[in-house]
Motif scaffolding. Structure first.
Motif, short mmCIF file in Angstrom:
data_model
loop_
_atom_site.label_atom_id
_atom_site.label_comp_id
_atom_site.label_asym_id
_atom_site.label_seq_id
_atom_site.Cartn_x
_atom_site.Cartn_y
_atom_site.Cartn_z
N LEU A 1 0.83 -1.20 0.00
CA LEU A 1 0.00 0.00 0.00
C LEU A 1 0.87 1.26 0.00
N LEU A 2 1.95 1.25 0.79
CA LEU A 2 2.85 2.40 0.82
C LEU A 2 3.47 2.64 -0.56
N LYS A 3 3.86 1.58 -1.24
CA LYS A 3 4.45 1.71 -2.58
C LYS A 3 3.44 2.32 -3.55
N GLU A 4 2.19 1.85 -3.52
CA GLU A 4 1.17 2.39 -4.39
C GLU A 4 0.92 3.87 -4.10
N ALA A 5 0.89 4.21 -2.82
CA ALA A 5 0.67 5.60 -2.44
C ALA A 5 1.84 6.48 -2.87
N ALA A 6 3.06 5.95 -2.79
CA ALA A 6 4.23 6.70 -3.22
C ALA A 6 4.21 6.91 -4.73
N ASP A 7 3.79 5.89 -5.48
CA ASP A 7 3.67 6.05 -6.93
C ASP A 7 2.67 7.13 -7.27
N ASP A 8 1.55 7.12 -6.55
CA ASP A 8 0.51 8.12 -6.79
C ASP A 8 1.00 9.52 -6.46
N TRP A 9 1.86 9.63 -5.43
CA TRP A 9 2.40 10.93 -5.01
C TRP A 9 3.48 11.42 -5.97
N CYS B 1 6.69 9.81 -5.89
CA CYS B 1 8.01 9.53 -5.30
C CYS B 1 8.24 8.02 -5.19
N GLY B 2 7.60 7.26 -6.07
CA GLY B 2 7.68 5.81 -6.00
C GLY B 2 9.09 5.26 -6.11
N GLU B 3 9.97 6.01 -6.81
CA GLU B 3 11.34 5.53 -6.97
C GLU B 3 12.12 5.54 -5.66
N SER B 4 11.61 6.25 -4.65
CA SER B 4 12.30 6.30 -3.36
C SER B 4 11.94 5.13 -2.45
N PHE B 5 10.97 4.30 -2.86
CA PHE B 5 10.54 3.17 -2.04
C PHE B 5 11.71 2.20 -1.81
N TYR B 6 11.84 1.73 -0.58
CA TYR B 6 12.90 0.79 -0.24
C TYR B 6 12.41 -0.20 0.81
N ALA C 1 7.37 -5.25 11.85
CA ALA C 1 6.86 -3.99 12.41
C ALA C 1 7.03 -2.82 11.46
N ILE C 2 8.21 -2.66 10.88
CA ILE C 2 8.45 -1.64 9.86
C ILE C 2 9.16 -2.32 8.70
N GLY C 3 8.44 -2.50 7.60
CA GLY C 3 8.98 -3.28 6.50
C GLY C 3 9.48 -2.48 5.32
N SER C 4 9.10 -1.21 5.23
CA SER C 4 9.46 -0.42 4.04
C SER C 4 9.39 1.06 4.37
N GLY C 5 9.92 1.88 3.47
CA GLY C 5 9.89 3.32 3.66
C GLY C 5 9.99 4.05 2.34
N ILE C 6 9.71 5.34 2.38
CA ILE C 6 9.83 6.20 1.21
C ILE C 6 10.35 7.57 1.66
N TYR C 7 10.73 8.39 0.71
CA TYR C 7 11.09 9.78 0.97
C TYR C 7 10.17 10.67 0.15
N LEU C 8 9.32 11.45 0.84
CA LEU C 8 8.48 12.40 0.12
C LEU C 8 9.33 13.50 -0.50
N ASP C 9 10.41 13.88 0.19
CA ASP C 9 11.38 14.84 -0.31
C ASP C 9 12.68 14.61 0.44
N ASP C 10 13.66 15.48 0.26
CA ASP C 10 14.97 15.28 0.88
C ASP C 10 14.93 15.30 2.39
N LYS C 11 13.91 15.94 2.96
CA LYS C 11 13.85 16.10 4.42
C LYS C 11 12.79 15.23 5.09
N THR C 12 11.88 14.65 4.32
CA THR C 12 10.71 13.98 4.90
C THR C 12 10.70 12.50 4.57
N HIS C 13 10.77 11.68 5.61
CA HIS C 13 10.92 10.23 5.50
C HIS C 13 9.71 9.57 6.14
N ILE C 14 9.09 8.62 5.44
CA ILE C 14 7.91 7.92 5.96
C ILE C 14 8.15 6.42 5.92
N GLU C 15 7.77 5.73 7.02
CA GLU C 15 7.88 4.28 7.11
C GLU C 15 6.51 3.67 7.37
#
Length: 540
Positions: free
Chosen positions: A141-149, A151-156, A324-338
């Motif tokens: 779900l996080l990957k899909e949301a990142a693609d929609d936003w 920033c999907g390439e930042s998914f890890y 518990a925390i399986g993945s993360g993304i970066y909305l921008d250089d300063k903002t990190h979401i897991e």
């Protein structure tokens, strides 16, 4: 001198266990004082609704491993156990971006970028860091949301301290020690139950009792659980602690029997967590036991500029599957979401969740929240009522843990609060920390609209403008002198000999990622300056 230990370590978390392991390796005798209890697979709570075995409020009969401390500026979530926060943390062990070493009070003290990689490597090896191999529904779900936003390439996939076993093997399979050439404990592979933060009952989480603490005890360190340090006094009137220290302890869980004891140690390591070490040092300085502690104590306490938000989906879901925390993304250089999760049935944190509310973080936001709730009750009554009921939260919700590298901070002081004038306590002061990260909130709202769910945030953020953090850092920062910090670049306390601080309080800038690995690596760095214990040779 007749010492009980060469080193006494206060706390058994990432800093304390790392220090104890390296010190016993070098031949020193080590005692470890831990306020929390010792836990095992058999004693962990089945869910976080079992408050008496999950929450830490011993005077109320709750002797768990999870604690919440409420300050004017922040709600701090942290662990209390033999093994420290590793018992309840989310396994995530990330190396922060290099620029953090050019920020804060440790900037320029050393060539950190040259020195730290080797210590990170040692910490990663001991903690069994590996890339997550189990992506659950919340991660997808996080990957899909990142693609929609966009920033999907930042998914890890996160770097975690979890044992996954052999590729293709059955989940939960037993293995002989996979990390330490047979010298460590047997392990079982992860079954993806999402239970990491309420205590792993399946022997898959690389908590400290499986590595650093395990070897410290194997090498002779003695752990004294449910023991609270209340005083530290230099021996023989040597104000700088040249001859060592006398430590006074009492029971942390008994109301009537204090079991007061005194210990003598040549050297001392404070590793009681950022809040624990600050609190203890404030008390010791205030009562005159350690009067030379720097006036910088309590300054620049950071929270990773953190916000806990999420999206609750309607109907039957399985967002609890995975780690518990399986993945993360970066909305921008300063903002990190897991993407974060609790196991099915562990819905107690839902008591703190409400509908997400836009608006500036001030008193007017309460009225915006009321309008939001009324609007939701009118348009989607079932969803609105569900949002107020915590049951089912873990399986229906993807939690977004948002962290930023922005260099905001608060200060802590030790004084009488207006609401409790009978005794001094640690209180937060300074400008408020932002309790609302607009880009992260918009990300959650956009995801909720797309999936037909409801975005939520903590009620403390909405009603009181108080953010929550699981990553309280700083307060005993590094500096060139006592005018700039409490400790030096080798973690030695200014004004005292044979005294170090090795826990989250030493972190001197916002990391933007979970701090456990950096605490471990910096403790490895500090221990590298401790020589082997000199062997006394008897001459006939």
């Amino acid at each position: 001198m007749d010492y009980d230990f060469d080193y006494l370590v206060i706390g058994t978390g990432f800093g304390g266990s790392t220090a104890a392991h390296r010190l016993t390796q070098k031949g020193y005798s080590v005692g470890m004082m831990e306020m929390g209890r010792r836990w095992s697979a058999e004693t962990y709570p089945r869910s976080n609704w079992h408050f008496h075995r999950w929450l830490w409020r011993p005077m109320l009969g709750m002797k768990g491993f999870f604690n919440l401390r409420w300050f004017k500026h922040v709600l701090v979530l942290h662990g209390n156990a033999v093994g420290g926060g590793s018992i309840t943390y989310a396994n995530t062990l990330l190396v922060p971006k290099q620029e953090i070493w050019q920020q804060g009070s440790w900037a320029g003290l050393k060539d950190w970028q040259a020195e730290m990689p080797a210590h990170y490597a040692s910490a990663q090896k001991m903690l069994g860091v590996t890339e997550n191999r189990i992506l659950g529904p919340a991660d997808h779900l996080l990957k899909e949301a990142a693609d929609d936003w966009g920033c999907g390439e930042s998914f890890y996939k996160t770097q975690v301290g979890v044992f996954f076993g052999d590729e293709g093997a059955a989940l939960g399979k037993a293995y002989p020690d996979p990390y330490f050439n047979g010298e460590g404990p047997e392990r079982n592979s992860c079954i993806a139950c999402g239970g990491c933060m309420v205590g792993c009952r399946h022997n898959a989480k690389n908590s400290l009792d499986k590595n650093y603490l395990y070897f410290a005890e194997k090498q002779g360190a003695q752990v004294f659980a449910e023991t609270k340090v209340i005083d530290v006094v230099p021996l023989n009137g040597k104000a700088d602690g040249e001859d060592g220290y006398e430590i006074t302890t009492v029971s942390s869980t008994s109301l009537l029997r204090r079991h007061k004891r005194r210990w003598r140690t040549k050297s001392l390591v404070f590793a009681a967590s950022s809040l624990g070490t600050q609190d203890l040092l404030f008390k010791l300085r205030d009562k005159g036991s350690l009067p030379n502690i720097s006036a910088e104590l309590g300054r620049r306490v950071r929270t990773n500029a953190e916000s806990l938000i999420g999206v609750r989906l309607p109907g039957e879901q399985n967002m609890d599957e995975g780690i518990a925390i399986g993945s993360g993304i970066y909305l921008d250089d300063k903002t990190h979401i897991e993407a974060t999760r609790y196991p099915r049935g562990s819905d107690a944190m839902g008591l703190l969740v409400t509908a997400m509310t836009r608006g500036k973080p001030n008193w007017r936001r309460v009225f915006v929240w009321l309008y939001t709730m009324l609007k939701l009750l009118f348009k989607a009554p079932k969803q609105a009522v569900t949002s107020l009921i915590p049951f089912g939260l873990a399986r229906q919700t993807v939690i977004f843990l948002c962290m930023q590298t922005l260099d905001g901070h608060i200060d802590m002081q030790y004084r009488r609060a207006w609401y409790w004038p009978w005794r001094k306590r640690m209180v937060s002061v300074g400008e408020p920390i932002p309790a609302h990260i607009p880009e992260a909130s918009e990300f959650a709202l956009r995801t909720a609209r797309r999936l037909g769910g409801m975005a939520g945030s903590l009620i403390t953020e909405v009603l009181f403008n108080i953010p929550a953090t699981a990553h309280c850092m700083g307060g005993v920062g590094m500096g060139k002198s006592s005018e700039e910090g409490v400790i030096d670049s080798q973690n030695r306390v200014f004004g005292y000999r044979n005294m170090l601080v090795c826990d989250g309080s030493m972190l001197s800038s916002n990391l933007g990622v979970n701090p456990s690995l950096t605490i471990t690596a910096l403790t490895e760095h500090a221990m590298s300056f401790i020589p082997q214990k000199a062997q006394v040779v008897e001459v006939a």
